[in-house]
Write a protein that holds these residues in place. Sequence first.
Motif, PDB file in Angstrom:
ATOM      1  N   ILE A 147       0.765  -1.141  -0.010  1.00  0.00           N
ATOM      2  CA  ILE A 147      -0.045  -0.101   0.164  1.00  0.00           C
ATOM      3  C   ILE A 147       0.881   1.461  -0.041  1.00  0.00           C
ATOM      4  O   ILE A 147       0.625   2.040  -0.794  1.00  0.00           O
ATOM      5  CB  ILE A 147      -0.781  -0.117   1.342  1.00  0.00           C
ATOM      6  CG1 ILE A 147      -1.750  -1.315   0.989  1.00  0.00           C
ATOM      7  CG2 ILE A 147      -1.624   1.308   1.307  1.00  0.00           C
ATOM      8  CD1 ILE A 147      -2.778  -1.230   2.209  1.00  0.00           C
ATOM      9  N   THR A 228      -3.067  -1.653   9.481  1.00  0.00           N
ATOM     10  CA  THR A 228      -3.260  -1.784   8.048  1.00  0.00           C
ATOM     11  C   THR A 228      -4.561  -1.149   7.720  1.00  0.00           C
ATOM     12  O   THR A 228      -4.708  -0.613   6.287  1.00  0.00           O
ATOM     13  CB  THR A 228      -3.548  -3.413   7.840  1.00  0.00           C
ATOM     14  OG1 THR A 228      -2.284  -4.152   8.127  1.00  0.00           O
ATOM     15  CG2 THR A 228      -3.849  -3.670   6.381  1.00  0.00           C
ATOM     16  N   CYS A 229      -5.516  -1.353   8.547  1.00  0.00           N
ATOM     17  CA  CYS A 229      -6.844  -0.487   8.423  1.00  0.00           C
ATOM     18  C   CYS A 229      -6.854   1.120   8.340  1.00  0.00           C
ATOM     19  O   CYS A 229      -7.347   1.866   7.394  1.00  0.00           O
ATOM     20  CB  CYS A 229      -8.017  -0.834   9.632  1.00  0.00           C
ATOM     21  SG  CYS A 229      -8.605  -2.511   9.451  1.00  0.00           S
ATOM     22  N   THR A 232      -5.105   1.940   5.205  1.00  0.00           N
ATOM     23  CA  THR A 232      -6.078   1.746   4.065  1.00  0.00           C
ATOM     24  C   THR A 232      -6.842   3.259   4.032  1.00  0.00           C
ATOM     25  O   THR A 232      -7.184   3.657   2.843  1.00  0.00           O
ATOM     26  CB  THR A 232      -6.922   0.507   4.198  1.00  0.00           C
ATOM     27  OG1 THR A 232      -6.198  -0.606   4.241  1.00  0.00           O
ATOM     28  CG2 THR A 232      -8.011   0.573   3.103  1.00  0.00           C
TER      29      THR A 232
END
Length: 530
Positions: A147, A228-229, A232
């Motif tokens: 990402i 990670t959330c 994102t």
Amino acid sequence: MNKNWPHNGQGGRDSGVEGAPAGRVSEEGRPPDELTRLLPNRLDSTPYLSPDDPAVSPYNLWTVRIVRILTVVLACIAFLWWVLLLVSAFVTPPGLHVRGSPFFAFGYASIALLILVVELLFFAAPSRSARVLSLVSAVLLLADTIIILAVHKTRHEEVWVGVASVAWATLVAVWAIVADRTVQWGKREEEERLTGREETRRTLLEWSEVLLSSLALGLLAVAVFLMTCTLTLRALDARLGPPGERYWVDRDKYQIHLYCHGNKLDAHGNKTTTVLFEGGEDAVEWGLWQFAENALQNGSISRYCFADRPGMAWSDTSPSPLSMSMATDALSETLSRAGEEGPWILASAGIGSLYSRIFSSRHNQEVKAILMIDPLHEDLLSRVGDAGHGFYLWFQGVISPLGLGRILGAIVRGRSAADRIWGRASYQSGSTIFAKLQESLVADSLSKRDVVSSRVIQDRNTPVVVISSGEKIRRDSEWEEKQRDLTHITLNLEDWDIVDKAPHQVWRTFEGREMIERRLRKLVKLAGRG
């Protein structure tokens, strides 16, 4: 049952020597001495030991010992990197500046260090659950790496420091799996050689170690999932572009966002006076931007500009330390690169008034008037620079990569990208928290010196308007005293207004907005006559 398995706990065979330790006699049958082999030869596996014998250990294998040494080395490297990133939040070493939130890189460094610490603490107690949890963390960390590299904004903000930190954490998680699997193999190998079979039971101590290691690695996996959330969300927010332009400053170390709206020239071809807004505790976009648009539509002002301070809204964070004078230099450089020359009327709120006063003292010829909305006095900077407040901001920053509030806000409350970048949820952003921390660290030292110096060199004829919060004055007598003192920063006080029912953000009430717009209109006309 294996015929060689010891049934009586005495080595499984007659020692042949009375009083000799069971299972620990020499090949000649004499009692052991300093020359006696303590472990059986790999080629001769008949004298089996008890599974509880301390000699039954995976550390007998060089492979396992080397893996442990390498894990210790990796832990030392991880600790040094962690300390370096910890220090960089307060004083940024050359080359370690992160343009976004430095707490993300610090978070990944912390994950890597904690994984290695858990691995070392429970090195001799391998388990399938530990390997599965490490694998989950490794997969999530790999996704984070992708990402960061795939999205331009996150790659711009994290630079090589953030990329290296998340890649390092990914490799550490993979190494934890390899190390645990190696110890599992070595444990089975030595049990089969020394006891005759692989041991399937565990002692209470071993079960406790497995439970603790699984719990610790489980918590780390949850932390990585939350990071990670949050990452994102940052990637999704990158789709919302800034309303203005971003300009490189400070030898192209970071970018400052500047937005201007309105006509530079009037009907006669003369330069119009531009109102330069400076936000207070929040970004200009959160409240003052809408006020400026309304004032422009009403004809009270002809043009306005605002720039986000480093770390706020769409501006990058700057290296530490960052004093008010340094932030003002970044603003001046941004205006110069954008070709904005004034003349200016400075409209600022709260702590932003201190930045405006420094700017005014350095641009006396271009600044035609100063309007301060419930401004903070330099003598009250000790409140901002309080040690407890600074530690609270640092702690907030450390846990900000978990994004608990931001994730819940997006799922439950429907918070948008604008809310997270400059709106009601922006205070949860790691870059905003870092900007507040930088402000707090030098508030009562470098920044206070900057403001005191600016007061000495301020043009004494510059018109000044002060608009104060009635609620704030009633609650804080010292605040009222300092508001009165700020009316004397020049010899040309135009007005001092106290909006009775207005909070610190005076423009959030109708009476406050009316008062600010009325005074701005007056200052614009005054600047036009000048």
